[in-house]
Motif scaffolding. Structure first.
Motif, PDB file in Angstrom:
ATOM      1  N   THR A 160      -6.918   4.327  -6.477  1.00  0.00           N
ATOM      2  CA  THR A 160      -6.650   6.224  -6.139  1.00  0.00           C
ATOM      3  C   THR A 160      -4.949   5.272  -5.948  1.00  0.00           C
ATOM      4  N   LEU A 161      -4.254   6.765  -6.141  1.00  0.00           N
ATOM      5  CA  LEU A 161      -3.220   6.873  -5.992  1.00  0.00           C
ATOM      6  C   LEU A 161      -2.889   8.776  -5.074  1.00  0.00           C
ATOM      7  N   PHE A 162      -2.290   8.662  -4.297  1.00  0.00           N
ATOM      8  CA  PHE A 162      -1.907   9.571  -3.719  1.00  0.00           C
ATOM      9  C   PHE A 162      -0.146   9.845  -3.529  1.00  0.00           C
ATOM     10  N   THR A 163      -0.127  11.317  -4.314  1.00  0.00           N
ATOM     11  CA  THR A 163       1.265  11.328  -4.625  1.00  0.00           C
ATOM     12  C   THR A 163       1.050  12.801  -3.664  1.00  0.00           C
ATOM     13  N   ASP A 164       1.775  13.504  -3.716  1.00  0.00           N
ATOM     14  CA  ASP A 164       2.693  14.755  -2.634  1.00  0.00           C
ATOM     15  C   ASP A 164       2.625  14.598  -1.292  1.00  0.00           C
ATOM     16  N   ILE A 195       2.185   7.468  -2.705  1.00  0.00           N
ATOM     17  CA  ILE A 195       3.643   6.653  -3.341  1.00  0.00           C
ATOM     18  C   ILE A 195       4.530   7.938  -2.933  1.00  0.00           C
ATOM     19  N   GLN A 196       5.305   8.059  -2.129  1.00  0.00           N
ATOM     20  CA  GLN A 196       6.785   8.421  -2.104  1.00  0.00           C
ATOM     21  C   GLN A 196       8.134   7.883  -3.089  1.00  0.00           C
ATOM     22  N   THR A 197       9.018   8.477  -3.238  1.00  0.00           N
ATOM     23  CA  THR A 197      10.587   8.408  -3.622  1.00  0.00           C
ATOM     24  C   THR A 197      11.452   8.466  -2.880  1.00  0.00           C
ATOM     25  N   PHE A 198      12.543   7.870  -3.807  1.00  0.00           N
ATOM     26  CA  PHE A 198      13.567   8.397  -2.862  1.00  0.00           C
ATOM     27  C   PHE A 198      14.582   8.450  -3.571  1.00  0.00           C
ATOM     28  N   ARG A 199      15.780   8.956  -2.989  1.00  0.00           N
ATOM     29  CA  ARG A 199      17.102   8.546  -4.101  1.00  0.00           C
ATOM     30  C   ARG A 199      18.488   7.290  -3.788  1.00  0.00           C
ATOM     31  N   SER A 243       0.998  -1.524  -0.058  1.00  0.00           N
ATOM     32  CA  SER A 243      -0.282  -0.294  -0.076  1.00  0.00           C
ATOM     33  C   SER A 243       1.128   1.683  -0.279  1.00  0.00           C
ATOM     34  N   ARG A 244       2.040   1.125   0.344  1.00  0.00           N
ATOM     35  CA  ARG A 244       3.403   2.259  -0.202  1.00  0.00           C
ATOM     36  C   ARG A 244       3.611   1.523  -1.200  1.00  0.00           C
ATOM     37  N   LEU A 245       4.427   3.112  -2.057  1.00  0.00           N
ATOM     38  CA  LEU A 245       5.168   2.827  -2.870  1.00  0.00           C
ATOM     39  C   LEU A 245       6.326   3.427  -2.517  1.00  0.00           C
ATOM     40  N   LEU A 246       7.519   3.600  -2.992  1.00  0.00           N
ATOM     41  CA  LEU A 246       8.865   4.177  -2.912  1.00  0.00           C
ATOM     42  C   LEU A 246       9.442   3.912  -4.232  1.00  0.00           C
TER      43      LEU A 246
END
Lengths: 491, 317
Positions: A386-390, A409-413, A308-311
């Motif tokens: 449904t997606l949530f970004t930000d 959805i979150q991002t990472f480096r 349920s979380r996308l990184l």
């Protein structure tokens, strides 16, 4: 957006339509009313109360089922105790195993009926109940049947003994499959069972009772009683129960852990999750997007181990999100009985309300919400993918289990950042990692504090494969050799 | 609480500043000075062991431990809930490193602990006899403790092979289950066998890669607190084992309720305490291990604080 290759799109909203491909329901038999299955017979509840179970795709009543009260629970526990003392614990293990094999075989024979009823009662797409739930349930009985006379080999230097009567409380997301997960190992280890299916999905459990009758299991070895949370509480509190096996929310799991404190009951808990699916920039992106879809939209997201979380690694985030949105537009939300349906009905009005509350909350907290278009039926309970970004780590849609088709959805480096974010949760049930690099799979897989790691795949299950959580996702394992210890005393 | 433990609270000063006023005749037994050379023994201050350091309790409180004849042997730190919390912080910080140390390395460090304990046998025999054990019983307990550590040192790189599995799933995946340490483990060590009981408790926890916060036997905390010196000289990284002395009644709830502890072990038969531990553990679904009677060392005690992790990967081109 310029460097992202877009998929060729067909517009199903205006120009194209899928032809319906409905599964027929004429081959199933459902009674109007189901009593409690106690001591090998269907008996009316002492409470005298029945409640309806409906089809969440059209809100039509399917049948009414009995509400077991404390007196009914007591009767079921006594039946289980009698069967344990007099028959099941004395039976030759190999014979015990053969009874369990029979259950597996009859489920296989009646697979289509089970699949149809599962989809009608719970709302999941027929494709899933047909290809996942029912075959896995049969496989579970088949796997554990074989353990019955081999337990001495499972735990070196120990003599395994059954616990007695197991009280088992299961959820509504995989009704038949969860019944199999609970009953099969319990019986193989020589215990007898009182099982309570979820309030909104009791029908396949009652059909399973018919199978158990047809398999000629000694009366009382398996008792199946329907009811709501109060029935579950009566099971947890009953003195005649030696072990509680519960699958459900972490909140209820905590209540159960407190309730059995100070007593001798053993327990296993399979609780909530908020798993992170991690996509690295060296992953096969199309495959990963397909995996993310399966991770969060499988079974309408009513999955404790859902991704349920996308990184996503920053350098491929735009590509992944674009492709994901395009893929979501092709998902068919609708009639669970249609063989083309990807996302069926939300299990109940109450669950839909919970999900909708989170959708509102996410937006209120400042997240950007995206929902794939498409019509949903007028009657029934529906939620579009449904997606949530930000979102940041502190958003409640990132932290809390929504149990619906909603992805944050979150991002990472860097790898370390991905792992830190993935582990920043009270849960630890599952995790996903997508990369072409084997060394990275092992490194990330090792660092994720969760009981199941899916690498370049997601939401796979098998009776031989232990399942269960770290941290607040539960205690104990189900499945495989490790799942046996939940139902044995090791001396 | 045991009768021969007297408690006092001090607020102004650390516990040992005023110890000169307390009768300490028994203590000199531990470090005898021959009558011919009248020399005042240098007495040990028993302190806590947190994050590889030996602090006094932040609370400034103490409790006196007396020997079999009622003479005061030592003023022990009466650890507070805050000491416990600091110990958990240390244990959590140490977890990542210790849990990813190789099994071989953990085995060598545990073996080193046994070596150090062997070298200090006399000191521990002395502490045990001071508390009333016969010399023979004391020597037996110390050697049993050493052997227990050697036993678990040998398990560090073996239990994984016995209890993990490759699972023959029906789909085209490679699937395996391995064991990983549960995390930070708090343990209330047995009252009896203050050295052997304590060592038997700690060894399986750290052999499996967990970190620990342990409460020493309240009736006889000397050996457990001295055992910190053994750990300290054995390359056990700071924070892997943290040792508190204090009151069960005061600390049990904290050991069970803390949200950053993953498992709690309780040794004893007090049903009220057991219920309290089980209830408080539910705050964050801790694993709860209750040991009413001491058990002989076996790898299942390592398994009590292990998690099974199952990994799937597709098989294909």
């Amino acid at each position: 957006m310029s460097n992202v290759k877009h998929a060729i799109k067909l517009n199903y909203d205006t120009e194209w339509e899928y032809a319906p491909a409905p599964e027929s329901t004429d081959h199933i038999s459902l009674k109007d009313r189901y009593d409690l299955f106690i001591g090998g017979e269907f008996v009316a509840p002492k409470s005298g109360v029945y409640f309806d179970t409906i089809n969440p795709a059209n809100e039509k009543i399917l049948a009414s089922v009995a509400q077991a009260g404390a007196a009914d629970v007591d009767r079921a526990v006594k039946a289980a105790r009698g069967a344990y003392e007099n028959v099941w614990s004395k039976m030759k293990p190999a014979e015990r195993g053969k009874f369990i094999y029979r259950i597996a075989r009859i489920i296989q024979e009646r697979a289509r009926e089970f699949a149809v009823i599962e989809s009608m009662d719970g709302g999941k797409p027929i494709r899933e109940s047909r290809d996942v739930d029912v075959p896995l349930a049969a496989a579970h009985f088949f796997y554990y049947a074989g353990w019955a006379d081999k337990l001495d080999y499972a735990f070196p230097h120990k003599t395994p003994k059954p616990l007695g009567v197991a009280g088992q409380i299961i959820p509504w997301n995989f009704p038949l499959l969860m019944a199999a997960w609970k009953i099969a190992p319990a019986l193989a280890c020589g215990n007898t069972v009182v099982l309570k299916p979820a309030e909104t999905t009791p029908l396949t459990a009652m059909k399973l009772a018919e199978v158990i009758q047809a398999a000629d299991l000694p009366p009382g070895v398996v008792n199946i009683i329907t009811g709501d949370g109060s029935t579950g509480a009566s099971i947890v509190d009953h003195d005649g129960i030696d072990k509680i096996a519960f699958t459900g929310s972490t909140d209820v799991g905590k209540i159960i852990q407190r309730a059995v404190a100070g007593g001798d009951k053993k327990y296993t808990l399979e609780l909530g999750g908020k798993a992170a699916n991690i996509i690295f920039d060296d992953a096969p992106i199309d495959q990963a997007v397909e995996g993310v879809v399966n991770a969060i939209f499988f079974n309408q997201g009513h999955v404790c181990c859902a991704g349920s979380r996308l990184l996503v690694q920053e350098s491929v985030a735009e590509e992944v999100v674009t492709k994901l949105k395009e893929r979501m537009q092709t998902l068919i939300v609708g009639d669970p009985m249609d063989k083309n349906t990807d996302i069926g009905a939300i299990n109940s009005a109450a669950q839909l309300e919970r999900i909708n509350a989170y959708l509102e909350l996410g937006q209120k907290e400042g997240a950007a919400m995206y929902q794939a278009g498409g019509k949903t039926p007028k009657k029934g309970y529906w939620c579009r993918p449904t997606l949530f970004t930000d979102v940041s780590q502190s958003h409640r849609v990132v932290r809390e289990e929504i149990f619906g088709p909603v992805l944050a959805i979150q991002t990472f480096r860097t790898l370390d950042e991905a792992v830190t974010k993935a582990n920043n949760t009270q849960y630890g049930l599952s995790g996903g990692v997508w990369t072409d690099k084997g060394a990275k799979i092992f490194k990330v897989g090792q660092k994720i504090r969760a009981g199941v790691i899916w690498a370049n795949t997601f939401n796979k299950f098998d009776p031989t494969s232990p399942f269960g959580g770290y941290k607040e996702s539960g205690v104990g394992r189900e499945g495989g050799l490790h799942g046996l210890s939940a139902y044995l005393n090791l001396h | 609480m045991d009768k021969n433990i007297k408690t006092e609270e001090r607020f102004a000063q650390p516990a040992n500043v005023e110890t000169a006023s307390a009768p300490k005749t028994a203590k000199s037994k531990l470090r005898t000075s021959p009558a011919s050379a009248p020399r005042l023994g240098v007495e040990k201050t028993y302190k806590l062991y947190i994050n590889g350091k030996f602090p006094r309790t932040e609370s400034g409180r103490y409790f006196a431990v007396t020997d079999a004849k009622g003479r005061i042997v030592a003023n022990m730190c009466r650890a507070s809930r805050k000491d416990f919390r600091e110990a958990v912080v240390a244990a959590r910080a140490a977890f990542s490193g210790w849990s990813s140390a190789s099994a071989y390395l953990r085995g060598q460090i545990l073996y080193r602990v046994a070596e150090m304990l062997e070298g200090r046998s006399e000191q521990f025999v002395g502490e045990l006899t001071t508390m009333g054990l016969s010399k023979r019983a004391a020597a037996q307990e110390v050697t049993a403790a050493i052997d227990c550590i050697v036993y678990y040192a040998g398990w560090t790189d073996k239990y994984q092979q016995i209890f993990s599995s490759v699972n023959p799933v029906a789909s085209s995946h490679f699937n395996f289950s391995i064991l990983e340490p549960t995390g930070v483990v708090s343990t209330i060590a047995p009252q009896e066998k203050c050295l052997l009981g304590f060592v038997s408790e700690i060894a399986p926890i750290i052999a499996g890669g967990n970190t620990a916060v342990a409460l020493a036997s309240e009736e006889n905390p000397l050996c457990a607190v001295s055992f910190a010196e053994v750990l300290h000289s054995s390359d056990v990284p700071p924070g892997v084992v943290n040792i508190l002395s204090g009151f069960r009644d005061e600390l049990t709830e904290q050991f069970a309720s803390h949200m950053d502890v993953n498992a709690v072990i309780y040794n004893g038969e007090d049903m009220n305490a057991i219920k309290l531990v089980q209830e408080q553990a539910a705050n964050n679904i801790k694993r709860v291990i209750i040991r009413k009677k001491p058990a002989a060392p076996d790898p299942y005690q390592i398994m009590d604080v292990q998690e099974t992790k199952t990994t799937w990967h597709p098989i294909g081109g």
